[in-house]
Design a protein around this motif. Structure first.
Motif, PDB file in Angstrom:
ATOM      1  N   GLN A 214       5.672  -3.332  -4.299  1.00  0.00           N
ATOM      2  CA  GLN A 214       7.130  -3.272  -4.235  1.00  0.00           C
ATOM      3  C   GLN A 214       7.771  -4.101  -5.347  1.00  0.00           C
ATOM      4  O   GLN A 214       8.743  -3.674  -5.974  1.00  0.00           O
ATOM      5  CB  GLN A 214       7.596  -3.778  -2.864  1.00  0.00           C
ATOM      6  CG  GLN A 214       9.105  -3.787  -2.683  1.00  0.00           C
ATOM      7  CD  GLN A 214       9.490  -4.143  -1.252  1.00  0.00           C
ATOM      8  OE1 GLN A 214       8.727  -3.905  -0.311  1.00  0.00           O
ATOM      9  NE2 GLN A 214      10.665  -4.712  -1.078  1.00  0.00           N
ATOM     10  N   ARG A 241       2.119   5.483  -1.981  1.00  0.00           N
ATOM     11  CA  ARG A 241       2.898   4.424  -1.330  1.00  0.00           C
ATOM     12  C   ARG A 241       4.174   4.122  -2.112  1.00  0.00           C
ATOM     13  O   ARG A 241       5.233   3.873  -1.535  1.00  0.00           O
ATOM     14  CB  ARG A 241       2.061   3.148  -1.226  1.00  0.00           C
ATOM     15  CG  ARG A 241       0.973   3.183  -0.177  1.00  0.00           C
ATOM     16  CD  ARG A 241       0.355   1.803  -0.042  1.00  0.00           C
ATOM     17  NE  ARG A 241      -0.584   1.711   1.057  1.00  0.00           N
ATOM     18  CZ  ARG A 241      -1.005   0.565   1.583  1.00  0.00           C
ATOM     19  NH1 ARG A 241      -0.559  -0.580   1.100  1.00  0.00           N
ATOM     20  NH2 ARG A 241      -1.858   0.554   2.579  1.00  0.00           N
ATOM     21  N   ASN A 245       8.082   4.315  -0.949  1.00  0.00           N
ATOM     22  CA  ASN A 245       8.974   3.166  -1.084  1.00  0.00           C
ATOM     23  C   ASN A 245      10.240   3.533  -1.846  1.00  0.00           C
ATOM     24  O   ASN A 245      11.360   3.287  -1.386  1.00  0.00           O
ATOM     25  CB  ASN A 245       8.218   2.032  -1.799  1.00  0.00           C
ATOM     26  CG  ASN A 245       9.055   0.786  -2.001  1.00  0.00           C
ATOM     27  OD1 ASN A 245      10.037   0.796  -2.721  1.00  0.00           O
ATOM     28  ND2 ASN A 245       8.649  -0.301  -1.369  1.00  0.00           N
ATOM     29  N   TYR A 424       7.776   3.249   5.332  1.00  0.00           N
ATOM     30  CA  TYR A 424       8.245   3.403   3.954  1.00  0.00           C
ATOM     31  C   TYR A 424       7.487   2.484   2.994  1.00  0.00           C
ATOM     32  O   TYR A 424       7.866   2.376   1.828  1.00  0.00           O
ATOM     33  CB  TYR A 424       9.743   3.107   3.859  1.00  0.00           C
ATOM     34  CG  TYR A 424      10.595   4.004   4.721  1.00  0.00           C
ATOM     35  CD1 TYR A 424      10.466   5.387   4.658  1.00  0.00           C
ATOM     36  CD2 TYR A 424      11.515   3.465   5.613  1.00  0.00           C
ATOM     37  CE1 TYR A 424      11.237   6.212   5.462  1.00  0.00           C
ATOM     38  CE2 TYR A 424      12.297   4.283   6.418  1.00  0.00           C
ATOM     39  CZ  TYR A 424      12.147   5.655   6.344  1.00  0.00           C
ATOM     40  OH  TYR A 424      12.915   6.472   7.143  1.00  0.00           O
ATOM     41  N   SER A 425       6.456   1.805   3.501  1.00  0.00           N
ATOM     42  CA  SER A 425       5.668   0.885   2.688  1.00  0.00           C
ATOM     43  C   SER A 425       6.581  -0.105   1.967  1.00  0.00           C
ATOM     44  O   SER A 425       6.537  -0.249   0.750  1.00  0.00           O
ATOM     45  CB  SER A 425       4.830   1.677   1.669  1.00  0.00           C
ATOM     46  OG  SER A 425       3.838   0.870   1.086  1.00  0.00           O
ATOM     47  N   ARG A 426       7.398  -0.804   2.780  1.00  0.00           N
ATOM     48  CA  ARG A 426       8.428  -1.646   2.167  1.00  0.00           C
ATOM     49  C   ARG A 426       8.782  -2.837   3.051  1.00  0.00           C
ATOM     50  O   ARG A 426       8.749  -2.746   4.281  1.00  0.00           O
ATOM     51  CB  ARG A 426       9.689  -0.811   1.917  1.00  0.00           C
ATOM     52  CG  ARG A 426      10.795  -1.568   1.198  1.00  0.00           C
ATOM     53  CD  ARG A 426      11.892  -0.643   0.686  1.00  0.00           C
ATOM     54  NE  ARG A 426      12.683  -0.037   1.734  1.00  0.00           N
ATOM     55  CZ  ARG A 426      12.782   1.274   1.944  1.00  0.00           C
ATOM     56  NH1 ARG A 426      12.122   2.119   1.172  1.00  0.00           N
ATOM     57  NH2 ARG A 426      13.538   1.748   2.903  1.00  0.00           N
TER      58      ARG A 426
END
Length: 452
Positions: A214, A241, A245, A424-426
């Motif tokens: 991120q 991913r 994100n 949301y891989s966040r």
């Protein structure tokens, strides 16, 4: 005995063999000795070749160095076998820096003896004033070669720099580091700063890779350039991913391919945005430290600059056959050196010892860093991830995380509350703190039953 004081062939061979056994050691060795410090002519040629190969970003081993010397016309009969024997007879690079200091010491002694011979000649040929001037100049040259004054900067030179920085802070125009995308983290650390090593640590499933990826996405989203080295996850999975994100798309939908019209639209937008990003991935399993350093250096030479390097995770990086503890110490020092060399922040993701899970309070501490205390020493910032729901399914802090700043060189420590959006891989900043922070503190009763 006299010859041993002037040269140590054994130490010279051990330095060359140590670099061949652990090429990553060359950067530290070359800060101590140069080719001219070796007494044996062959050793000077070998070390000069190592220096040229390192500058060119070429890997150093018995075969490559022999071929390099042959291509440059400096390889003579018997040299190849000698180089191979040096590597074979050196079991470890653990003491290579100590051997390098011996080589440097002997070189300085030879220079001083030569200086004595020269002084006798000057005294016979010149008047006293000229002889003393030559002596002073020669002593300064020996001192410079010994590194006695390297790095020394007069305070008069530093004061204007410090005053200017203070003035910029007063005016509110002080330069800031690159944003991480997590506002509270940026407030505490001032953003990612060039030359700094940032350590993000945690147990498995805490979200180390999520936060590393991120931050890289934010840096390149702001127009920066980043390299992401991963030893655990294929490049395609990392990019998937990243798409989740950036596009705010459910990762499960991407993995099954069951996307609605709006999700397809977001996917198209995310792919278009990421296509222009200056972000490079390397998925080498059990990567060699020397490879990571060489690739990062080549990328900077090619691109002109690099704004971030992420190593995920650094505990899997190998450093030339050393035992794990020594290897991790080498990796930590080398990544800190890389940050300074490339003038960019480096983020290392590392796994913590499982022993912390034996405690009642499983929030990680610096003592939980595995294998080497060098990580704690080398890192400028140590941030540790903790998600209570991993250990307590009924936790009031579900879908939340704590980013614990356990070390901050020159800055404040503290806990940064985050919201974890796994789909949301966040991670996101969380205003107002964690839900558990608002729960009433259980009352205590003394032995007479009175509430305290």
């Amino acid at each position: 005995m006299e010859n041993q004081l002037l040269a140590s062939i054994e130490a010279e061979v051990s330095v060359i063999g140590g670099v061949l056994v652990s090429p990553i050691a060359f950067s530290e060795v070359s800060a101590i000795v140069s080719a001219g410090d070796f007494s044996k002519e062959l050793h000077r040629r070998i070390f000069a070749a190592m220096a040229a190969m390192d500058a060119a970003g070429q890997p150093i081993d018995v075969l490559t160095i022999a071929e390099w010397m042959e291509s440059k016309g400096t390889l003579q009969d018997g040299d190849w076998g000698y180089i191979g024997a040096a590597a074979r007879d050196t079991p470890s690079a653990a003491n290579v820096l100590a051997y390098a200091r011996i080589v440097r010491d002997r070189a300085r002694r030879r220079e001083l003896i030569q200086l004595g011979t020269d002084l006798q000649s000057w005294a016979m040929q010149d008047d006293a004033e000229k002889a003393l001037a030559k002596l002073k100049s020669a002593i300064d040259a020996v001192a410079d070669a010994a590194g006695l004054e390297s790095g020394l900067v007069p305070i008069k030179t530093l004061l204007p720099v410090v005053v200017n920085e203070i003035d910029q802070r007063f005016e509110g125009i002080a330069p800031k580091g690159s944003p991480t995308g997590l506002a509270d983290l940026d407030v505490k650390t001032g953003g990612l700063k060039p030359g700094k090593l940032y350590l993000v640590a945690g147990r498995p499933a805490m979200g180390k890779s999520v936060i590393g990826l991120q931050i890289a996405a934010r840096v390149v989203g702001d127009g920066g350039k980043a390299a992401y080295f991963t030893a655990e996850m294929p490049n395609a999975e990392q990019v998937e991913r990243l798409v989740a994100n950036v596009g705010n798309i459910d990762l499960g939908a991407l993995q099954t391919g069951k996307l609605g019209d709006e999700q397809w639209s977001r996917l198209t937008s995310a792919v278009t945005s990421l296509s222009a990003a200056k972000l490079w991935f390397d998925e080498t399993g059990s990567p060699l430290l020397s490879d990571i350093l060489s690739k990062a250096r080549r990328l900077k030479r090619r691109e002109g600059k690099i704004d971030l390097v992420v190593v995920d995770h650094a505990g899997l990086v190998e450093a030339g056959g050393e035992n794990r503890q020594n290897a991790q110490s080498t990796v930590a020092r080398a990544l800190k050196g890389l940050a300074k060399e490339l003038s960019c922040p480096v983020i290392a993701l590392v796994q913590l010892s499982r022993k912390l899970e034996e405690r009642v309070d499983k929030r990680p501490m610096l003592s939980d860093l595995r294998d080497s205390g060098e990580w704690e020493q080398s890192a400028d910032v140590v941030a540790m991830l903790y998600r209570d729901e991993i250990y307590n399914p009924d936790s009031p802090d579900k879908d939340c995380a704590e980013l614990l700043i356990r070390k901050h060189r020159g800055g404040v420590l503290g806990i940064i509350p985050l919201r974890f959006l796994g789909q949301y891989s966040r991670f996101e900043s969380m205003a107002g703190g964690l839900p558990s922070w608002d729960l009433p503190t259980p009352t205590k009763r003394n032995h007479r039953g009175i509430d305290l």
